[in-house]
Design a protein around this motif. Structure first.
Motif, PDB file in Angstrom:
ATOM      1  N   SER A 134       0.843  -1.188   0.000  1.00  0.00           N
ATOM      2  CA  SER A 134       0.000   0.000   0.000  1.00  0.00           C
ATOM      3  C   SER A 134       0.883   1.243   0.000  1.00  0.00           C
ATOM      4  O   SER A 134       1.930   1.262   0.637  1.00  0.00           O
ATOM      5  N   PHE A 135       0.451   2.256  -0.710  1.00  0.00           N
ATOM      6  CA  PHE A 135       1.192   3.522  -0.759  1.00  0.00           C
ATOM      7  C   PHE A 135       1.201   4.122   0.651  1.00  0.00           C
ATOM      8  O   PHE A 135       0.157   4.162   1.308  1.00  0.00           O
ATOM      9  N   PRO A 136       2.372   4.568   1.135  1.00  0.00           N
ATOM     10  CA  PRO A 136       2.448   4.985   2.536  1.00  0.00           C
ATOM     11  C   PRO A 136       1.422   6.045   2.921  1.00  0.00           C
ATOM     12  O   PRO A 136       0.818   5.968   3.997  1.00  0.00           O
ATOM     13  N   SER A 137       1.188   7.003   2.036  1.00  0.00           N
ATOM     14  CA  SER A 137       0.255   8.073   2.397  1.00  0.00           C
ATOM     15  C   SER A 137      -1.143   7.508   2.665  1.00  0.00           C
ATOM     16  O   SER A 137      -1.838   7.938   3.587  1.00  0.00           O
ATOM     17  N   ASP A 138      -1.539   6.529   1.873  1.00  0.00           N
ATOM     18  CA  ASP A 138      -2.857   5.900   2.067  1.00  0.00           C
ATOM     19  C   ASP A 138      -2.906   5.186   3.415  1.00  0.00           C
ATOM     20  O   ASP A 138      -3.902   5.260   4.140  1.00  0.00           O
ATOM     21  N   THR A 139      -1.833   4.467   3.716  1.00  0.00           N
ATOM     22  CA  THR A 139      -1.794   3.745   4.994  1.00  0.00           C
ATOM     23  C   THR A 139      -1.855   4.731   6.155  1.00  0.00           C
ATOM     24  O   THR A 139      -2.595   4.527   7.122  1.00  0.00           O
ATOM     25  N   THR A 244      -3.408  14.560 -10.393  1.00  0.00           N
ATOM     26  CA  THR A 244      -3.401  14.936 -11.811  1.00  0.00           C
ATOM     27  C   THR A 244      -1.978  15.139 -12.342  1.00  0.00           C
ATOM     28  O   THR A 244      -1.800  15.536 -13.479  1.00  0.00           O
ATOM     29  N   TYR A 245      -0.989  14.895 -11.484  1.00  0.00           N
ATOM     30  CA  TYR A 245       0.392  15.153 -11.943  1.00  0.00           C
ATOM     31  C   TYR A 245       1.077  13.924 -12.512  1.00  0.00           C
ATOM     32  O   TYR A 245       2.162  14.026 -13.039  1.00  0.00           O
ATOM     33  N   LYS A 246       0.439  12.739 -12.422  1.00  0.00           N
ATOM     34  CA  LYS A 246       1.044  11.528 -12.982  1.00  0.00           C
ATOM     35  C   LYS A 246       0.567  11.364 -14.422  1.00  0.00           C
ATOM     36  O   LYS A 246       1.048  12.061 -15.306  1.00  0.00           O
TER      37      LYS A 246
HETATM   38  C1  LIG Z   1       1.116   9.378  -6.033  1.00  0.00           C
HETATM   39  C2  LIG Z   1       0.233   8.716  -5.047  1.00  0.00           C
HETATM   40  C3  LIG Z   1      -0.325   9.439  -3.991  1.00  0.00           C
HETATM   41  C4  LIG Z   1       0.025  10.896  -3.816  1.00  0.00           C
HETATM   42  O1  LIG Z   1      -0.656  11.546  -2.802  1.00  0.00           O
HETATM   43  P1  LIG Z   1      -0.636  13.153  -2.713  1.00  0.00           P
HETATM   44  O2  LIG Z   1      -1.561  13.405  -1.621  1.00  0.00           O
HETATM   45  O3  LIG Z   1      -1.076  13.685  -4.052  1.00  0.00           O
HETATM   46  O4  LIG Z   1       0.767  13.576  -2.418  1.00  0.00           O
HETATM   47  C5  LIG Z   1      -1.182   8.778  -3.119  1.00  0.00           C
HETATM   48  N1  LIG Z   1      -1.471   7.465  -3.292  1.00  0.00           N
HETATM   49  C6  LIG Z   1      -0.928   6.734  -4.305  1.00  0.00           C
HETATM   50  C7  LIG Z   1      -1.261   5.310  -4.475  1.00  0.00           C
HETATM   51  C8  LIG Z   1      -0.048   7.348  -5.188  1.00  0.00           C
HETATM   52  O5  LIG Z   1       0.508   6.630  -6.173  1.00  0.00           O
END
Ligand SMILES: *Cc1c(COP(=O)(O)O)cnc(C)c1O
Length: 422
Positions: A134-139, A244-246
């Motif tokens: 899982s992407f760290p920010s999501d976790t 929207t940056y990817k």
């Molecule tokens: C790139 C990415 C993010 C980025 O989160 P921001 O809040 O835009 O910085 C979050 N989750 C996933 C899975 C990503 O790949």
């Protein structure tokens, strides 16, 4: 299976037959010190800048310089209503209705706002299921929401993990987890396309399983929006967030997107964190005269602040390009481009690395993830020295993502030549 050959002439012929080939000229390409374009396979991390975007942003800067506050109402593209006008092209790209879509904040902030409204735990039904890796920010977001509601993530967060010795997840395993925990699950949050493995999940099927169990189903589409075909409305997805940056080429840290299914978007009784921009525009400017929040009955009702025009302008530009090229054509080229990369890489038969991204078309987007068994960091550095820009994800994965808008078959061919030489 499409017929491929490993000859350079085949790559050139594929480019010549590519109906989207001219789009490459619409982008600025990063270059090496000799001025030659790098092989940029990192659009899954930061998409390239469309040339017209520079002009569109400059126009807004000029408007600000010459009109100042009156820019809010000056046509074309008045700042007032700018965000609302992007809802339709954005919705088309992800299979939503305009009232279900809002561009605001950034991904993780939007994830929190969606959880505030749709993660409504009870003492018995409170667990959250996420996929892994899982992407760290999501976790972090999910764990902090659990803690916020008084739960301990150690026994309230369920992570779906690959089977031992495998890298990607099985549909059956995810469905089994939902079934096993159906009485205690409040929410399922999945990545539409996994950032690490490049696996695209079978979203419609999983959403149906979650709903059958009475569980809210949300998506992180960071790696899916602008990459794979989506039908969020028809699949009945509860909410989705993306950046929207990817794949959407709108510049570093650009404004994020958010989807709420109509059944939630219209529900003005849903609890939320309020701000003046989510208020009914009819009464928004009553200011101190009307202190009662009246949410708009659309996804716009979740806006808190007034929108960042300089960040929305690149999104407007990008959506124009996506509308012209068309998602079906982009997807068709993407499958060939990435399929060609896979075919050439597998042909090398190296035991130094293997592709962990699933091969089935429905299970991947642009990205291929190479699991490198032997000295991954060195392999990645050598690629970069040879002019290939991919990226590296700890501990072992090199990600490359050929983009149908601006990459070529010949670049794929050259990349695999470099790989072969290492
Ligand atoms: C790139 C990415 C993010 C980025 O989160 P921001 O809040 O835009 O910085 C979050 N989750 C996933 C899975 C990503 O790949």
């Amino acid at each position: 299976m499409t017929y491929f050959s490993a000859d350079e002439s085949h790559a050139i012929a594929l480019d010549q037959a590519d109906p989207l080939a001219s789009y490459r000229e619409q982008f600025f390409l990063p270059r090496d010190p000799n001025g030659d374009p790098l092989i940029y396979f990192c659009g899954n991390s930061l998409g390239l800048q469309p040339k017209q975007t520079r002009e569109i942003v400059t126009q807004e800067m000029d408007k600000w310089a010459t009109l100042a506050v009156e820019g809010h109402f000056q046509t074309p593209r008045p700042w007032y209503g700018y965000q609302e006008r992007l809802a339709e092209p954005m919705a088309n790209l992800i299979g939503a209705r305009p009232d279900e879509v809002v561009l605001m904040n950034s991904l993780t902030v939007n994830l929190h706002l969606m959880l505030v409204s749709l993660y409504r735990p009870t003492p018995t039904r409170y667990k959250i299921l996420i996929d892994s890796p899982s992407f760290p920010s999501d976790t972090y977001a999910v764990k902090s929401q659990l803690v916020h509601h008084g739960f301990d993530p150690a026994n309230s967060l369920i992570q779906a993990r690959p089977r031992s010795g495998e890298e990607t997840l099985h549909l059956d395993d995810l469905q089994q987890l939902i079934e096993d925990h159906q009485h205690e699950l409040a929410l399922v949050l999945l990545g539409g396309v996994n950032f690490y493995t490049g696996q695209a999940h079978e979203i419609a099927t999983l959403a149906a399983s979650a709903h059958q169990a009475g569980v809210c189903f949300g998506l992180d589409l960071a790696h899916a929006a602008g990459n794979i075909p989506l039908a969020l409305h028809d699949w009945g997805i509860d909410f989705a967030v993306w950046c929207t940056y990817k794949y959407l080429n709108s510049g570093p840290g650009s404004v994020g997107g958010c989807f709420l299914h109509e059944r939630h978007a219209k529900d003005t009784s849903l609890p939320r964190f309020a701000g003046w921009w989510g208020n009914d525009p009819e009464t928004r400017f009553q200011m101190q005269l009307l202190p009662e929040f009246v949410p708009q009955p659309t996804a716009d009702g979740w806006q808190i602040s007034n929108p960042p025009i300089l960040s929305l302008a690149p999104v407007a530009s990008s959506l124009e390009i996506f509308e012209q090229a068309g998602m079906p054509k982009l997807r068709e080229k993407s499958l060939r481009l990435t399929g060609y990369a896979r075919w050439l890489i597998e042909r090398l038969g190296s035991d130094r690395y293997e592709i962990i991204t699933p091969a089935e078309p429905e299970q991947h987007g642009c990205q291929l993830s190479l699991y490198v068994h032997d000295r991954p960091q060195e392999l990645f550095s050598a690629l970069r020295s040879a002019g290939v820009v991919g990226d590296f994800r700890q501990p072992n994965v090199v990600r490359i993502a050929p983009m149908p808008l601006y990459n070529t078959f010949h670049e794929v061919w050259r990349f695999v030549r470099v790989l072969e030489s290492l």
